[in-house]
Design an enzyme around this catalytic site. Sequence first.
Site, mmCIF file in Angstrom:
data_model
loop_
_atom_site.group_PDB
_atom_site.id
_atom_site.type_symbol
_atom_site.label_atom_id
_atom_site.label_comp_id
_atom_site.label_asym_id
_atom_site.label_seq_id
_atom_site.Cartn_x
_atom_site.Cartn_y
_atom_site.Cartn_z
ATOM 1 N N LYS A 49 -8.991 2.645 -2.761
ATOM 2 C CA LYS A 49 -9.476 2.038 -2.020
ATOM 3 C C LYS A 49 -11.032 2.615 -1.486
ATOM 4 O O LYS A 49 -11.205 3.967 -1.214
ATOM 5 C CB LYS A 49 -8.292 2.695 -0.854
ATOM 6 C CG LYS A 49 -8.679 1.701 0.666
ATOM 7 C CD LYS A 49 -7.862 2.666 1.711
ATOM 8 C CE LYS A 49 -7.490 1.970 3.248
ATOM 9 N NZ LYS A 49 -6.009 2.095 3.801
ATOM 10 N N CYS B 46 -5.840 -3.488 1.750
ATOM 11 C CA CYS B 46 -6.092 -3.021 3.213
ATOM 12 C C CYS B 46 -7.809 -3.119 4.259
ATOM 13 O O CYS B 46 -8.169 -4.050 3.691
ATOM 14 C CB CYS B 46 -4.834 -1.888 3.823
ATOM 15 S SG CYS B 46 -4.687 -1.847 5.732
ATOM 16 N N GLU C 208 1.440 -0.788 0.081
ATOM 17 C CA GLU C 208 0.360 0.035 0.036
ATOM 18 C C GLU C 208 0.961 1.615 -0.314
ATOM 19 O O GLU C 208 1.817 0.884 0.754
ATOM 20 C CB GLU C 208 -0.604 -0.053 2.105
ATOM 21 C CG GLU C 208 -2.191 1.052 1.686
ATOM 22 C CD GLU C 208 -2.523 0.540 2.397
ATOM 23 O OE1 GLU C 208 -2.446 0.115 3.467
ATOM 24 O OE2 GLU C 208 -3.848 1.809 2.604
#
Lengths: 574, 574
Positions: free
Chosen positions: A126, A162, A44
């Site tokens: 994300k 994540c 990430e």
Amino acid sequence: MPQLRLALAQADPTVGDIAGNAALVLDRAAAAHAAGAHLLVLPEMFLTGYPVEDLALRPSFIEASRNAVVALAADLTDARLGEVVVMVGFLDRLEDAPDVVGRPRRSPQNAVAVLHRGSVVARYAKHHLPNYGVFDEYRYFVPGTETVVVRVHGVDVAIAICEDLWQDGGPVAEYAARAPGLLVVPNGSPYERNKDDVRLALCRRRAAEAGCTLAYLNTVGGQDELVFDGDSLVVAADGGVLARGPQFAEELLVLDLDLPLADQERLVEAVTSAGPLPAYPPLPAPTYERLSDPAEVYAALVLGLRDYAGKNGFRSVVLGLSGGIDSALVATIACDALGPDAVHAVSLPSVYSSSHSLSDAADLAGRTGLHYRVVEIAPMVAAFVDSLGLTGLAEENVQARVRGTTLMALSNSEGHLVLATGNKSELSVGYSTIYGDAVGGFAPLKDVPKTLVFALARWRNDDAAARGEVPPIPEHTITKPPSAELRPGQLDTDSLPDYALLDDVLDDYVEGDRSAADVVADGFEPALVERVMRMTDGAEWKRRQYPPGTKITVRAFGRDRRLPITNAWHESAT
Amino acid sequence: MPQLRLALAQADPTVGDIAGNAALVLDRAAAAHAAGAHLLVLPEMFLTGYPVEDLALRPSFIEASRNAVVALAADLTDARLGEVVVMVGFLDRLEDAPDVVGRPRRSPQNAVAVLHRGSVVARYAKHHLPNYGVFDEYRYFVPGTETVVVRVHGVDVAIAICEDLWQDGGPVAEYAARAPGLLVVPNGSPYERNKDDVRLALCRRRAAEAGCTLAYLNTVGGQDELVFDGDSLVVAADGGVLARGPQFAEELLVLDLDLPLADQERLVEAVTSAGPLPAYPPLPAPTYERLSDPAEVYAALVLGLRDYAGKNGFRSVVLGLSGGIDSALVATIACDALGPDAVHAVSLPSVYSSSHSLSDAADLAGRTGLHYRVVEIAPMVAAFVDSLGLTGLAEENVQARVRGTTLMALSNSEGHLVLATGNKSELSVGYSTIYGDAVGGFAPLKDVPKTLVFALARWRNDDAAARGEVPPIPEHTITKPPSAELRPGQLDTDSLPDYALLDDVLDDYVEGDRSAADVVADGFEPALVERVMRMTDGAEWKRRQYPPGTKITVRAFGRDRRLPITNAWHESAT
């Protein structure tokens, strides 16, 4: 079923060093290519480092990241690595979004770019932005709304980032309907004790939900107060663990997967190669053993210190070595992180120091090989006491402050980073001297309660003995009763409850945020609970003597309380 | 049209002191009742203080707040104040909401309770949660989704909270459809320079949008780094200002409004009294003059210091008085905040101090009447220099650290809060000594650039002269060139650009987050921009020598950068 050779790069970026991080991507791509990998994944926001905090709000930083990812695609091709599909985290922005009150300027996004043959062929942003614990992503990012699937050698590869994995009903649920063969999840997930079991259970649940193999890749390295532990995982849809990375170490994990052939009719966001590869002999899957609990914590402390020093350009550290357990453990961690030649320890005896303080410190120096010297603080302390007529607490504290000033003078003269040696139990209840023993640019034990300090010291010694090495910490340092030695015969237990009891109550009150009534109901004496809570709430005199903005955070590898300094709240246990 | 006598309590709560804040509500309710008011409004989260940070995540704190609001309703009735409708901000929670990953535990809400005749008759929860600048409300609260209208003496009164007003398409748009007669907006809105004009324009826009009179009530007081300025406003739907509160002072604003009669058929969440009152003679509306720009900043600094000291239980302060402009201004602010008898100034001359350092300091002491003493630091400095063989920067810094240690010793002996005297320009570029002149529990000038320090000093002197008082700051302190006096003949301009130029570039780079290219395009020399940006990025050695978690924030009354300490990002201007 089609085969795919996947490379997961557990790697350690530096926040803000976009050029250096891009060079790391090229390096890992070359290694992945040499190993015959078809798909390389990096963590990430790898290109910027993570977390970047308010750098995300700086328009020129956003553009630098966006430009770098385009340049990286070209550089990979120039290096004849363009056939490897590379997925790398970076800082992107939502284009054509107006700036509105309360949304971060220029709409930054926490994103992954897919690079192939010189181009950025897809971007994923994300969806779920964590804003709790150590995370503040609503401050920095605009959420993504789209799912992204890339067809690689006949396999549909889906991407999530994540927190997307942690949220029920997140993109994983959407991916289930798109029937990917592989779900890739780059992470920047900081180490917390016992978190690896939680991660494994989560990965199994989401792999089942997505109905496919799930590759969970985590960053490794230290960034300020955070330590990322790697510990990447590949899990099949049936929950079987296919591969697992090392903890607290960089590694390129390369493994072969047999994955379902994509339905060619199904639309995807990018196709790098539609059909499957000819069959080839697979490599054995890499797996690494889990570390024990103390080994894991110790590794986190070593890596955190190594990266803080290294990434900030310090080649050496200096610390006060008192003969006590805290500074002995810090010195040992520093030797393991940087090598004993980079560690400068100073014994700073006062008139109240016992003879074993000097002998225990010298013993540790001999065992570890660090640089050791003695500076008597009596002349400086006498100058203050005589000039100002100090007695009592003021005289106690001036000793600690002369030590802090001495260490900073050595830092100024010789260029070392000063290490503070206080532990979490002391800091939680304010048992330390501001501008004294609290001096230092890095406090390795800030999140380590005193009982764990003892456990780590014993573990480190036992581990050395098991390897046939000299245990670094003198036995007397571990067995003698803790004392600050700021007045004759002083012991920590004069001011504090027994550490086992103290740590137990602090664990409930600080880590658990439990009420006084709950803690008492657990069987602790109300008077003890009241005493500990008053000391903790009221590390107040200390907190109030720190400039606002320089708060003491009380955190245990992820538990981060942000309390007002000006705060009259106190809950009574009696 | 029905009449309503509205009381807006600009008041100063203490974070965490729920009992004390409840007592303030009772006090203001008694005053409102005595003034014949029908509706009393208190600021955002008044009952808990604001912002409460992680206290919002503590279940027992949430329950304490919820219980207190119920008890307060009863206490108001017991005090024969139950007929006054009271709207008060508190910490509530969404009931029956499950705890899920990423949402604050127990679903706390930033809410307003409406109290009448011993009961909580309605509750409103803030819809829009600011999570930028100094706000982190996604961390703490779950958003509300409902609008709330209460009928009071025949007038429909709608409620919104702070950020609800700033968002287009927020609850104000929903209220427009419900045709209220009055929109009440409690706020906890921190002071920023020139923000009052922005607020007025916003209130006018939302009053027009809601189609009714809007009463904007703001907290007053200091809380850690924030200062709330009051400056409450009442604006008619046509944009006319009906009343305005004072800045930086507590006040109960009482005013009579003529408001449209509610349609009795329309549903509301609570009715305290359906029909209008008999006509009565109105009071004149209160209005207060705006302060000038320097007067406003100065008032913010005085109130911020007074509340930080007072709410944290300090009765006195101590500071080093160097004869220079920064410490002279801090001493003056302290005298205005706490009275000269509570201010202890210490001249700490070294061998490098000029004679005017002592005479200028003594001059200020004579003008203000604060406590003044001289402590020669030469013996302590000599003890360090001789023991450690210090030269150069290490010797310069040890002087500042001996001063810091001396002030802390006086704090320990006498109980004063230590004030740091550094200004924002210095702190931004790292021109200060950690554990030296940076020592202190409160730094009044942390957000004040050097050029503004000079402007405030001149304004304070002129203001005194205009009132026929002795100007507190010696003219020579204002006119002499700034120097740290840590080596012979040293001047700030040896190390820093001219302050006017430095502050101009810092304003672009820090406040504006503008790129190097943009700043250069504004006409600054690239080499100067490069130098200032390098110094600022790279207050780095300093930042890196602070323990992680104790960051230097660089903020100008609301502009708060949160940067990683470990950060390799640097943008070049050359």
